[in-house]
Structures are given as C-alpha cells and as structure tokens.
Design a protein around this motif. Structure first.
Motif, PDB file in Angstrom:
ATOM      1  N   ALA A  70       4.855   3.567   0.455  1.00 53.54           N
ATOM      2  CA  ALA A  70       6.108   3.001   0.970  1.00 53.54           C
ATOM      3  C   ALA A  70       6.374   1.604   0.428  1.00 53.54           C
ATOM      4  CB  ALA A  70       6.080   2.981   2.496  1.00 53.54           C
ATOM      5  N   MET A  71       5.351   0.744   0.407  1.00 57.25           N
ATOM      6  CA  MET A  71       5.596  -0.625  -0.059  1.00 57.25           C
ATOM      7  C   MET A  71       5.876  -0.679  -1.560  1.00 57.25           C
ATOM      8  SD  MET A  71       1.933  -2.456   0.297  1.00 57.25           S
ATOM      9  CE  MET A  71       1.082  -2.895  -1.186  1.00 57.25           C
ATOM     10  N   ARG A  76       8.727  -0.690  -7.322  1.00 50.34           N
ATOM     11  CA  ARG A  76       8.505   0.002  -8.603  1.00 50.34           C
ATOM     12  C   ARG A  76       9.151   1.369  -8.593  1.00 50.34           C
ATOM     13  NH1 ARG A  76       3.283  -2.395  -7.855  1.00 50.34           N
ATOM     14  NH2 ARG A  76       2.771  -3.747  -9.588  1.00 50.34           N
ATOM     15  N   HIS A  77       9.418   1.859  -9.791  1.00 50.47           N
ATOM     16  CA  HIS A  77       9.929   3.214  -9.932  1.00 50.47           C
ATOM     17  C   HIS A  77       8.814   4.205 -10.229  1.00 50.47           C
ATOM     18  CE1 HIS A  77      14.045   2.013  -9.621  1.00 50.47           C
ATOM     19  NE2 HIS A  77      13.844   1.069 -10.503  1.00 50.47           N
ATOM     20  N   ILE A 100      -8.895   3.350 -11.903  1.00 45.88           N
ATOM     21  CA  ILE A 100      -7.877   2.395 -12.366  1.00 45.88           C
ATOM     22  C   ILE A 100      -6.551   2.785 -11.720  1.00 45.88           C
ATOM     23  CG2 ILE A 100      -7.288   3.714 -14.442  1.00 45.88           C
ATOM     24  CD1 ILE A 100      -7.052   0.999 -15.919  1.00 45.88           C
ATOM     25  N   ALA A 101      -5.684   1.802 -11.480  1.00 47.77           N
ATOM     26  CA  ALA A 101      -4.379   2.072 -10.883  1.00 47.77           C
ATOM     27  C   ALA A 101      -3.440   0.915 -11.163  1.00 47.77           C
ATOM     28  CB  ALA A 101      -4.509   2.282  -9.377  1.00 47.77           C
ATOM     29  N   THR A 102      -2.145   1.190 -11.153  1.00 43.50           N
ATOM     30  CA  THR A 102      -1.173   0.113 -11.330  1.00 43.50           C
ATOM     31  C   THR A 102      -1.126  -0.775 -10.098  1.00 43.50           C
ATOM     32  OG1 THR A 102       0.579   1.629 -10.645  1.00 43.50           O
ATOM     33  CG2 THR A 102       0.305   1.275 -13.003  1.00 43.50           C
ATOM     34  N   ALA A 103      -1.427  -0.215  -8.931  1.00 51.80           N
ATOM     35  CA  ALA A 103      -1.537  -0.967  -7.676  1.00 51.80           C
ATOM     36  C   ALA A 103      -2.511  -0.211  -6.794  1.00 51.80           C
ATOM     37  CB  ALA A 103      -0.178  -1.086  -6.988  1.00 51.80           C
ATOM     38  N   TYR A 104      -3.253  -0.938  -5.977  1.00 54.87           N
ATOM     39  CA  TYR A 104      -4.251  -0.293  -5.139  1.00 54.87           C
ATOM     40  C   TYR A 104      -3.626   0.730  -4.194  1.00 54.87           C
ATOM     41  CZ  TYR A 104      -8.334   0.601  -2.330  1.00 54.87           C
ATOM     42  OH  TYR A 104      -9.369   1.235  -1.695  1.00 54.87           O
ATOM     43  N   SER A 105      -2.382   0.507  -3.769  1.00 59.31           N
ATOM     44  CA  SER A 105      -1.736   1.452  -2.848  1.00 59.31           C
ATOM     45  C   SER A 105      -1.582   2.837  -3.494  1.00 59.31           C
ATOM     46  CB  SER A 105      -0.386   0.919  -2.374  1.00 59.31           C
ATOM     47  OG  SER A 105       0.446   0.641  -3.473  1.00 59.31           O
TER      48      SER A 105
END
Length: 141
Positions: A70-71, A76-77, A100-105
């Motif tokens: 959600a955040m 981001r798209h 690896i990830a673009t954001a931890y969420s």
C-alpha cells in the motif's frame, strides 16, 4: 565477499529475465491476491540447492500472489523482490529470506505470500528432501 557478488549477480539476471519475459499482456501472469499460476512459478523458480541433492525438483501446487504494498502504490508504479526459501519434505515453505528488492515492503509482501504456498516436495531416491529455492517477483500497479 565473492558469494555476495554471485547472489547479487544472480538476482540481477533473474530481475532482467523477469522484466523482459513477463509481458503485461500475458493471461498467465499473477494478479495480486489471486491464485499464483503454476506455469509462472515453474518458469522463474530456480534451485539454490545443487541438483545432485535431488532426483526431481519441487513442484508448485498452490498459493496466492502477493499484494502490492500500500505505501509503495503511492510512490512507485513498479518494484521487484527476489526471495529465497526452503521447500521442506512435507511440501511447506520455511526459512524465507529476501535476497534483493527495490524496497523492503516488496520483499515483505513476497515473503508473506510464499510462507503459505504448498509444493510437492523434491525427491531423492523416491524420498522427500528439503531443497532451497529462489524466485523473483515483479510488482506492477
């Protein structure tokens, strides 16, 4: 240090492959919170365990696609995460970790989804064995 570089290199190749081969127009792509397509999991899941440790790899049976965080939807798209997990002898997943990830969420949502997945376990000499697997996820809003 070299193990870290191999993991990052593998993750980058997995991401590129996923982004290039997972066209949005495909009807076999996962949609958040819907059943994960078996073919998609089979295509992108790779074994971290050496193939000599099993005769037949695990086979995805059921599970749901992760939710889009959600955040991140507001900022981001798209995003991605690569997670690594064990498929136990009973077909359940365990020891789920982000690689690896673009954001931890994104990694969190992928890990939450994988924790409830079920597999036909890998087998060695017709006995179920534990194996370590890796799977990339692409999130698109």
């Amino acid at each position: 240090m070299s193990h870290y570089l191999v993991d990052r290199g593998f993750a980058a190749v997995s991401l590129i492959t996923t982004l290039l081969l997972c066209g949005c127009s495909s009807p076999n792509l996962a949609i958040e919170a819907n059943p994960m397509p078996e073919k998609q999991v089979a295509t992108y899941m790779t074994s971290v365990t050496p193939s000599s440790a099993y005769d037949t790899p695990p086979k995805f049976l059921k599970g749901y696609a992760p939710f889009f965080p959600a955040m991140e939807a507001k900022r981001r798209h798209w995003g991605y995460a690569v997670v690594e997990f064990s498929v136990r002898a009973d077909g359940a997943t365990s020891d789920i970790r982000p690689i690896i990830a673009t954001a931890y969420s994104f990694a969190e949502e992928a890990m939450y989804a994988v924790q409830n997945w079920r597999f036909a376990p890998a087998r060695k000499h017709d006995q179920p064995v534990l194996v370590r697997m890796r799977l990339p996820f692409t999130f698109r809003s």
